[in-house]
Motif scaffolding. Sequence first.
Motif, PDB file in Angstrom:
ATOM      1  N   GLU A 257       0.824  -1.207   0.000  1.00  0.00           N
ATOM      2  CA  GLU A 257       0.000   0.000   0.000  1.00  0.00           C
ATOM      3  C   GLU A 257       0.864   1.265   0.000  1.00  0.00           C
ATOM      4  OE1 GLU A 257      -3.960  -1.678   2.369  1.00  0.00           O
ATOM      5  OE2 GLU A 257      -2.287  -0.807   3.481  1.00  0.00           O
ATOM      6  N   ILE A 258       1.945   1.230   0.781  1.00  0.00           N
ATOM      7  CA  ILE A 258       2.847   2.386   0.844  1.00  0.00           C
ATOM      8  C   ILE A 258       3.528   2.602  -0.503  1.00  0.00           C
ATOM      9  CG2 ILE A 258       4.925   3.348   1.930  1.00  0.00           C
ATOM     10  CD1 ILE A 258       4.148   1.791   4.460  1.00  0.00           C
ATOM     11  N   SER A 259       3.903   1.504  -1.153  1.00  0.00           N
ATOM     12  CA  SER A 259       4.566   1.618  -2.459  1.00  0.00           C
ATOM     13  C   SER A 259       3.638   2.270  -3.470  1.00  0.00           C
ATOM     14  CB  SER A 259       5.003   0.232  -2.954  1.00  0.00           C
ATOM     15  OG  SER A 259       3.888  -0.555  -3.345  1.00  0.00           O
ATOM     16  N   GLN A 260       2.340   2.003  -3.356  1.00  0.00           N
ATOM     17  CA  GLN A 260       1.363   2.607  -4.266  1.00  0.00           C
ATOM     18  C   GLN A 260       1.176   4.087  -3.975  1.00  0.00           C
ATOM     19  OE1 GLN A 260      -1.987   0.038  -3.525  1.00  0.00           O
ATOM     20  NE2 GLN A 260      -1.341  -1.504  -5.015  1.00  0.00           N
ATOM     21  N   VAL A 261       1.189   4.448  -2.694  1.00  0.00           N
ATOM     22  CA  VAL A 261       1.036   5.851  -2.305  1.00  0.00           C
ATOM     23  C   VAL A 261       2.237   6.671  -2.750  1.00  0.00           C
ATOM     24  CG1 VAL A 261       0.944   7.442  -0.346  1.00  0.00           C
ATOM     25  CG2 VAL A 261      -0.471   5.384  -0.339  1.00  0.00           C
ATOM     26  N   LEU A 262       3.431   6.132  -2.542  1.00  0.00           N
ATOM     27  CA  LEU A 262       4.659   6.862  -2.883  1.00  0.00           C
ATOM     28  C   LEU A 262       5.060   6.687  -4.347  1.00  0.00           C
ATOM     29  CD1 LEU A 262       6.888   6.214   0.275  1.00  0.00           C
ATOM     30  CD2 LEU A 262       5.307   8.088  -0.186  1.00  0.00           C
ATOM     31  N   GLU A 263       4.374   5.757  -5.020  1.00  0.00           N
ATOM     32  CA  GLU A 263       4.660   5.467  -6.432  1.00  0.00           C
ATOM     33  C   GLU A 263       6.103   5.019  -6.637  1.00  0.00           C
ATOM     34  OE1 GLU A 263       3.499   8.993  -8.530  1.00  0.00           O
ATOM     35  OE2 GLU A 263       1.374   8.450  -8.501  1.00  0.00           O
ATOM     36  N   VAL A 264       6.537   4.122  -5.763  1.00  0.00           N
ATOM     37  CA  VAL A 264       7.860   3.506  -5.888  1.00  0.00           C
ATOM     38  C   VAL A 264       7.683   2.003  -5.680  1.00  0.00           C
ATOM     39  CG1 VAL A 264       9.115   5.544  -5.093  1.00  0.00           C
ATOM     40  CG2 VAL A 264       8.374   3.823  -3.432  1.00  0.00           C
ATOM     41  N   SER A 265       8.736   1.230  -5.920  1.00  0.00           N
ATOM     42  CA  SER A 265       8.637  -0.220  -5.767  1.00  0.00           C
ATOM     43  C   SER A 265       8.606  -0.612  -4.287  1.00  0.00           C
ATOM     44  CB  SER A 265       9.840  -0.897  -6.433  1.00  0.00           C
ATOM     45  OG  SER A 265      11.030  -0.586  -5.730  1.00  0.00           O
ATOM     46  N   GLU A 266       8.102  -1.823  -4.004  1.00  0.00           N
ATOM     47  CA  GLU A 266       8.081  -2.325  -2.639  1.00  0.00           C
ATOM     48  C   GLU A 266       9.502  -2.439  -2.090  1.00  0.00           C
ATOM     49  OE1 GLU A 266       5.604  -5.712  -1.783  1.00  0.00           O
ATOM     50  OE2 GLU A 266       4.306  -5.268  -3.481  1.00  0.00           O
ATOM     51  N   SER A 267      10.435  -2.813  -2.964  1.00  0.00           N
ATOM     52  CA  SER A 267      11.827  -2.931  -2.555  1.00  0.00           C
ATOM     53  C   SER A 267      12.376  -1.582  -2.107  1.00  0.00           C
ATOM     54  CB  SER A 267      12.669  -3.471  -3.720  1.00  0.00           C
ATOM     55  OG  SER A 267      14.036  -3.519  -3.375  1.00  0.00           O
ATOM     56  N   ARG A 268      12.009  -0.515  -2.827  1.00  0.00           N
ATOM     57  CA  ARG A 268      12.464   0.823  -2.471  1.00  0.00           C
ATOM     58  C   ARG A 268      11.870   1.256  -1.137  1.00  0.00           C
ATOM     59  NH1 ARG A 268      16.273   4.178  -1.633  1.00  0.00           N
ATOM     60  NH2 ARG A 268      15.767   6.386  -1.972  1.00  0.00           N
ATOM     61  N   VAL A 269      10.606   0.930  -0.884  1.00  0.00           N
ATOM     62  CA  VAL A 269       9.965   1.257   0.388  1.00  0.00           C
ATOM     63  C   VAL A 269      10.704   0.551   1.521  1.00  0.00           C
ATOM     64  CG1 VAL A 269       7.887   0.998   1.797  1.00  0.00           C
ATOM     65  CG2 VAL A 269       7.683   1.668  -0.601  1.00  0.00           C
ATOM     66  N   SER A 270      11.062  -0.709   1.288  1.00  0.00           N
ATOM     67  CA  SER A 270      11.780  -1.485   2.291  1.00  0.00           C
ATOM     68  C   SER A 270      13.134  -0.849   2.595  1.00  0.00           C
ATOM     69  CB  SER A 270      11.976  -2.928   1.790  1.00  0.00           C
ATOM     70  OG  SER A 270      12.518  -3.731   2.808  1.00  0.00           O
ATOM     71  N   GLN A 271      13.816  -0.354   1.557  1.00  0.00           N
ATOM     72  CA  GLN A 271      15.106   0.306   1.755  1.00  0.00           C
ATOM     73  C   GLN A 271      14.944   1.600   2.555  1.00  0.00           C
ATOM     74  OE1 GLN A 271      16.689   0.898  -2.173  1.00  0.00           O
ATOM     75  NE2 GLN A 271      17.460  -1.196  -2.371  1.00  0.00           N
ATOM     76  N   LEU A 272      13.920   2.374   2.220  1.00  0.00           N
ATOM     77  CA  LEU A 272      13.661   3.618   2.935  1.00  0.00           C
ATOM     78  C   LEU A 272      13.358   3.342   4.404  1.00  0.00           C
ATOM     79  CD1 LEU A 272      11.402   5.411   0.289  1.00  0.00           C
ATOM     80  CD2 LEU A 272      13.662   6.185   1.046  1.00  0.00           C
ATOM     81  N   HIS A 273      12.597   2.282   4.637  1.00  0.00           N
ATOM     82  CA  HIS A 273      12.242   1.892   5.994  1.00  0.00           C
ATOM     83  C   HIS A 273      13.486   1.527   6.797  1.00  0.00           C
ATOM     84  CE1 HIS A 273      11.023  -1.181   9.031  1.00  0.00           C
ATOM     85  NE2 HIS A 273      10.062  -0.314   9.246  1.00  0.00           N
ATOM     86  N   SER A 274      14.379   0.750   6.211  1.00  0.00           N
ATOM     87  CA  SER A 274      15.603   0.328   6.891  1.00  0.00           C
ATOM     88  C   SER A 274      16.502   1.512   7.230  1.00  0.00           C
ATOM     89  CB  SER A 274      16.385  -0.664   6.019  1.00  0.00           C
ATOM     90  OG  SER A 274      15.675  -1.864   5.874  1.00  0.00           O
ATOM     91  N   LYS A 275      16.651   2.423   6.269  1.00  0.00           N
ATOM     92  CA  LYS A 275      17.497   3.593   6.496  1.00  0.00           C
ATOM     93  C   LYS A 275      16.915   4.482   7.593  1.00  0.00           C
ATOM     94  CE  LYS A 275      17.856   4.931   2.119  1.00  0.00           C
ATOM     95  NZ  LYS A 275      18.289   5.724   0.945  1.00  0.00           N
ATOM     96  N   ALA A 276      15.593   4.623   7.604  1.00  0.00           N
ATOM     97  CA  ALA A 276      14.936   5.435   8.631  1.00  0.00           C
ATOM     98  C   ALA A 276      15.128   4.817  10.012  1.00  0.00           C
ATOM     99  CB  ALA A 276      13.446   5.573   8.313  1.00  0.00           C
ATOM    100  N   LEU A 277      15.024   3.489  10.089  1.00  0.00           N
ATOM    101  CA  LEU A 277      15.196   2.815  11.368  1.00  0.00           C
ATOM    102  C   LEU A 277      16.600   2.993  11.916  1.00  0.00           C
ATOM    103  CD1 LEU A 277      13.299  -0.597  11.123  1.00  0.00           C
ATOM    104  CD2 LEU A 277      12.590   1.509  12.226  1.00  0.00           C
ATOM    105  N   VAL A 278      17.593   2.927  11.045  1.00  0.00           N
ATOM    106  CA  VAL A 278      18.985   3.111  11.482  1.00  0.00           C
ATOM    107  C   VAL A 278      19.142   4.500  12.094  1.00  0.00           C
ATOM    108  CG1 VAL A 278      21.371   3.379  10.716  1.00  0.00           C
ATOM    109  CG2 VAL A 278      19.994   1.476   9.862  1.00  0.00           C
ATOM    110  N   LYS A 279      18.623   5.515  11.417  1.00  0.00           N
ATOM    111  CA  LYS A 279      18.731   6.885  11.913  1.00  0.00           C
ATOM    112  C   LYS A 279      17.992   7.047  13.244  1.00  0.00           C
ATOM    113  CE  LYS A 279      19.027   9.005   7.298  1.00  0.00           C
ATOM    114  NZ  LYS A 279      18.363   9.906   6.326  1.00  0.00           N
ATOM    115  N   MET A 280      16.782   6.472  13.326  1.00  0.00           N
ATOM    116  CA  MET A 280      15.985   6.599  14.542  1.00  0.00           C
ATOM    117  C   MET A 280      16.615   5.847  15.701  1.00  0.00           C
ATOM    118  SD  MET A 280      12.145   6.349  12.944  1.00  0.00           S
ATOM    119  CE  MET A 280      11.329   6.862  14.452  1.00  0.00           C
ATOM    120  N   LYS A 281      17.203   4.682  15.397  1.00  0.00           N
ATOM    121  CA  LYS A 281      17.842   3.881  16.428  1.00  0.00           C
ATOM    122  C   LYS A 281      19.016   4.624  17.042  1.00  0.00           C
ATOM    123  CE  LYS A 281      19.814  -0.727  17.202  1.00  0.00           C
ATOM    124  NZ  LYS A 281      20.223  -1.986  16.543  1.00  0.00           N
TER     125      LYS A 281
END
Length: 252
Positions: free
Chosen positions: A216-240
């Motif tokens: 659903e997020i990939s559809q909202v952002l108009e990017v691939s699911e893989s790209r959403v997963s990468q963005l999620h991982s990078k955000a978690l590293v920064k937040m951690k």
Amino acid sequence: MALDRDKLWSEYSVTKAPELREKLIIEYSGLVKLVAGKLSMYLGYNVEYDDLVGYGVFGLIDAIDKFDYDKGVKFETYASLRIRGEILDQIRRMDWIPRTVRQKQKMLDAAYKKIEERSGKLATDEELADELGISVDELCNMQNETKITNVISLDEYMDEGDARIEPVENKDYMQPDKVVEKAELKKILLEVLESLTDKEKKVILLYYYEDMTLKEISQVLEVSESRVSQLHSKALVKMKQRLGGNMSMFLG
């Protein structure tokens, strides 16, 4: 639906009848899929979703067997911890994370720390790639490979999770010191969110606060699911890096 579940639990807590246990497993099977789906975002494509669901079913069965209906604790909260714990425990028992992946994660952590100490701010992808002597594309691949290492350990999660299980009748009450602590952590969280890129922020907000799926997020952002997963991982590293042990109060 809630009344039917209450009746089912009430009868099972007294009789422990196998047929009622089976009904409870079926009744809460959707919870396993929900927890497995959330974890799959941490694990990326390293583990099959169906395998995660399979591991989680054992956690659900364990939760049903150990749940004390009379304590007034919400079963979904208790079971979610058990399901997640069983999945992570099974992954850890298999110990399938390659040594090279662990080494890459150490390299990333060291590079992040070095850049932050030097500049006083979070590293950009370009800075991180330059520090590691690789291209930005190679960095994205490395981050995708190492996302599994960002999974919260079972012991840490269970310790924090058990402390969060509150009796249903007390769910609207919080000690004054906890209110102050929560307010301060929310202030920190807002500051951390501001350090993310627009897309990273959207992924975190849509996933954790709007309960949207990866697709659903990939559809909202108009990017691939893989790209959403990468963005999620990078955000978690920064937040951690910023939230540390407080991270689980907002995620998961």
